[in-house]
Write an enzyme that holds these catalytic residues in place. Structure first.
Site, PDB file in Angstrom:
ATOM      1  N   ARG A  49       0.808  -1.068  -0.058  1.00  0.00           N
ATOM      2  CA  ARG A  49       0.085  -0.131   0.008  1.00  0.00           C
ATOM      3  C   ARG A  49       0.868   1.196   0.049  1.00  0.00           C
ATOM      4  O   ARG A  49       0.515   2.416  -0.692  1.00  0.00           O
ATOM      5  CB  ARG A  49      -1.189  -0.183   1.209  1.00  0.00           C
ATOM      6  CG  ARG A  49      -1.836   1.319   1.270  1.00  0.00           C
ATOM      7  CD  ARG A  49      -3.063   1.234   2.054  1.00  0.00           C
ATOM      8  NE  ARG A  49      -3.062   0.525   3.241  1.00  0.00           N
ATOM      9  CZ  ARG A  49      -1.990   0.567   4.476  1.00  0.00           C
ATOM     10  NH1 ARG A  49      -1.393   1.693   4.594  1.00  0.00           N
ATOM     11  NH2 ARG A  49      -2.229  -0.278   5.498  1.00  0.00           N
ATOM     12  N   TYR A 101     -16.791  16.468 -15.624  1.00  0.00           N
ATOM     13  CA  TYR A 101     -17.195  15.008 -15.217  1.00  0.00           C
ATOM     14  C   TYR A 101     -18.283  15.041 -14.297  1.00  0.00           C
ATOM     15  O   TYR A 101     -17.967  15.314 -13.212  1.00  0.00           O
ATOM     16  CB  TYR A 101     -16.049  14.258 -15.322  1.00  0.00           C
ATOM     17  CG  TYR A 101     -16.300  12.791 -14.949  1.00  0.00           C
ATOM     18  CD1 TYR A 101     -17.227  12.178 -15.840  1.00  0.00           C
ATOM     19  CD2 TYR A 101     -15.912  12.187 -13.851  1.00  0.00           C
ATOM     20  CE1 TYR A 101     -17.303  10.956 -15.433  1.00  0.00           C
ATOM     21  CE2 TYR A 101     -16.262  10.959 -13.355  1.00  0.00           C
ATOM     22  CZ  TYR A 101     -17.096  10.471 -14.649  1.00  0.00           C
ATOM     23  OH  TYR A 101     -17.669   8.834 -14.204  1.00  0.00           O
ATOM     24  N   ASP A 173      -7.411  19.222 -13.995  1.00  0.00           N
ATOM     25  CA  ASP A 173      -7.811  17.928 -14.402  1.00  0.00           C
ATOM     26  C   ASP A 173      -7.326  17.682 -15.971  1.00  0.00           C
ATOM     27  O   ASP A 173      -8.251  18.208 -16.789  1.00  0.00           O
ATOM     28  CB  ASP A 173      -9.386  17.362 -14.517  1.00  0.00           C
ATOM     29  CG  ASP A 173      -9.773  16.063 -14.780  1.00  0.00           C
ATOM     30  OD1 ASP A 173      -8.883  15.565 -15.642  1.00  0.00           O
ATOM     31  OD2 ASP A 173     -10.534  15.538 -14.232  1.00  0.00           O
ATOM     32  N   LYS A 198      -8.058   6.792 -19.108  1.00  0.00           N
ATOM     33  CA  LYS A 198      -8.416   7.242 -20.465  1.00  0.00           C
ATOM     34  C   LYS A 198      -7.482   7.074 -21.351  1.00  0.00           C
ATOM     35  O   LYS A 198      -6.705   6.034 -21.573  1.00  0.00           O
ATOM     36  CB  LYS A 198      -9.124   8.571 -20.239  1.00  0.00           C
ATOM     37  CG  LYS A 198      -9.981   8.608 -19.386  1.00  0.00           C
ATOM     38  CD  LYS A 198     -11.128   7.743 -19.626  1.00  0.00           C
ATOM     39  CE  LYS A 198     -12.334   7.865 -18.655  1.00  0.00           C
ATOM     40  NZ  LYS A 198     -12.339   8.050 -17.240  1.00  0.00           N
TER      41      LYS A 198
HETATM   42  O1  P1T Z   1     -13.224   7.032 -14.127  1.00  0.00           O
HETATM   43  P1  P1T Z   1     -12.298   7.428 -13.099  1.00  0.00           P
HETATM   44  O2  P1T Z   1     -10.885   6.914 -13.569  1.00  0.00           O
HETATM   45  O3  P1T Z   1     -12.347   7.411 -11.659  1.00  0.00           O
HETATM   46  O4  P1T Z   1     -12.082   9.130 -13.457  1.00  0.00           O
HETATM   47  C1  P1T Z   1     -12.956  10.054 -13.500  1.00  0.00           C
HETATM   48  C2  P1T Z   1     -12.660  11.358 -14.281  1.00  0.00           C
HETATM   49  C3  P1T Z   1     -12.071  12.270 -13.968  1.00  0.00           C
HETATM   50  N1  P1T Z   1     -11.929  13.282 -14.857  1.00  0.00           N
HETATM   51  C4  P1T Z   1     -12.350  13.431 -16.060  1.00  0.00           C
HETATM   52  C5  P1T Z   1     -12.426  14.445 -16.848  1.00  0.00           C
HETATM   53  C6  P1T Z   1     -12.986  12.125 -16.309  1.00  0.00           C
HETATM   54  O5  P1T Z   1     -13.564  11.987 -17.746  1.00  0.00           O
HETATM   55  C7  P1T Z   1     -13.389  11.009 -15.489  1.00  0.00           C
HETATM   56  C8  P1T Z   1     -14.018   9.747 -16.073  1.00  0.00           C
HETATM   57  N2  P1T Z   1     -14.853  10.090 -16.909  1.00  0.00           N
HETATM   58  C9  P1T Z   1     -15.696   9.130 -17.546  1.00  0.00           C
HETATM   59  C10 P1T Z   1     -15.873   7.837 -17.317  1.00  0.00           C
HETATM   60  C11 P1T Z   1     -16.498   9.668 -18.882  1.00  0.00           C
HETATM   61  O6  P1T Z   1     -16.612   8.698 -19.740  1.00  0.00           O
HETATM   62  O7  P1T Z   1     -16.613  10.832 -19.125  1.00  0.00           O
END
Ligand code: P1T
Length: 382
Positions: A49, A101, A173, A198
């Site tokens: 961890r 998001y 972000d 992503k």
């Molecule tokens: O899904 P996760 O890895 O927890 O990430 C969250 C997140 C944070 N910031 C942005 C700009 C994002 O687009 C996302 C996650 N977005 C999607 C799952 C989507 O389809 O837009």
């Protein structure tokens, strides 16, 4: 490694031949613990961890790509967001982009508001207009650029300057742009957050998040939170992302090229009312995008001329190469309906205030042949 060019960093940063075998690929250290010679006498690793060598390699790679000193990985993008918000205390205020998001909006309003942190969601089109939102309690500016799903572009340098003038942190972000297209730390941001899920991972097979910074003290606090709260990714996922990052620059070039072609195609389509893409000359922040980014990204949103939601849903059902799914940034094209999918957690009135209509269609343009993607749009839109 930070002084090397991007493609070189993508291939090499963080990765050293394995000291025991010379393996060129960082091994997947699938272990929860590490044997100590005597209590406290060990090789720098105690418990996974806290530290894991595969994660360490990835953290160094991500830091180098963002021109930062320190990188930290988390179990998801939202776990990274969660760690940043835990830097705050009750009474602190956050000023955030009004288009972002849906899950970020949800963790802000449904989780952290419970703990006494306050959020203001505002358009960041005109950074000077933010002055009136700032109070003595403003501690953090949360910027998404380009925004999800409306592809607004925010001036990072200007917001970072406003934040600095008020002793607040500027967090960007950078999920949509990736470090290949935009480096917020170079523009004055204090922290960069990613949904690694992503483009960084790039193959729709991992959920992960990351934070990169140049501030030693902020890094130490976030490292404490990473270990104390425990939302860490496993070594196998870290390995997959290290592998994905080796082609980030190549994939991003292909995403950007295809998205540019598709945005032009959609813009001239008689059934399309509006295309949201920073690369179009008609985009309200096109000039800023040109200056701030190395390319305009792989995400496009658009609305049909019809304001009947059924027509938008029909297009989404008919698309074949674009799979109807949440997420983005993988090599394969995806399509989505933000109002009912990725942004359903934002109340309709709030969505509409930010300009997100129920008929908006979002595309994550993959790296397939653009002729085939256009043919797919053609058959689905008609
Ligand atoms: O899904 P996760 O890895 O927890 O990430 C969250 C997140 C944070 N910031 C942005 C700009 C994002 O687009 C996302 C996650 N977005 C999607 C799952 C989507 O389809 O837009």
């Amino acid at each position: 490694m930070n002084h090397k060019k991007f493609a070189t960093k993508a291939v090499h940063a963080g990765v050293e031949p394995d000291p025991h075998t010379g393996a060129i690929m960082t091994p997947i250290y699938q272990t929860s613990t590490y044997v100590q010679e005597s209590p406290g006498k060990h090789k720098g690793y105690e418990y996974s961890r806290t530290h894991n060598p595969t994660r360490t390699a990835l953290q160094q790679s991500l830091a180098a790509l963002e021109n930062g000193k320190y990188g930290l990985c988390f179990a998801s993008g939202l776990a990274a967001t969660d760690a940043v918000l835990k830097l705050l205390k009750p009474g602190d205020e956050v000023i955030a982009t009004n288009d972002l998001y849906g899950g970020t909006y949800r963790i802000f309003t449904k989780v952290f508001e419970r703990f006494g942190i306050r959020f203001k969601f505002v358009s960041m089109d005109d950074p000077s207009s933010l002055e009136k939102e700032i109070t003595a309690n403003t501690k953090l500016f949360w910027v998404e650029t380009p925004t999800n799903p409306l592809l607004n572009v925010v001036n990072i340098k200007a917001i970072a300057a406003v934040a600095k003038a008020h002793q607040a942190w500027c967090v960007v972000d950078n999920t949509f742009a990736t470090p290949y297209l935009q480096n917020p730390l170079d523009l004055g941001a204090d922290l960069v957050v990613h949904s690694v899920t992503k483009y960084l991972a790039g193959h729709s097979d991992v959920v992960m998040g990351a934070i990169v910074t140049n501030h030693e003290a902020l890094h130490q606090e976030l490292r404490f939170l990473q270990n104390a709260c425990g939302a860490v990714p496993g070594p196998q996922d870290c390995f997959l992302v290290l592998r994905g990052i080796k082609t980030l620059h190549l994939r991003m070039k292909a995403h950007v090229e295809n998205a540019g072609i598709l945005a032009q195609y959609l813009q001239q389509h008689p059934k399309v009312a509006r295309v949201y893409y920073p690369g179009l000359a008609t985009h309200p922040q096109h000039a800023l995008a040109k200056e701030q980014m190395k390319g305009f990204g792989g995400m496009i949103s658009f609305c049909l001329k019809s304001d009947d939601i059924q027509d938008a849903l029909r297009v989404l059902e008919k698309l074949e190469l674009f799979s109807l799914a949440e997420s983005l940034g993988g090599v394969e094209s995806l399509c989505g309906h933000p109002a009912t999918m990725t942004h359903a957690s934002i109340p309709k009135a709030e969505r509409e205030k930010a300009g997100l209509s129920d008929t908006l269609i979002r595309l994550s343009v993959g790296i397939e042949d653009s002729d085939d993607l256009i043919a797919d749009l053609q058959q689905a839109i008609g």
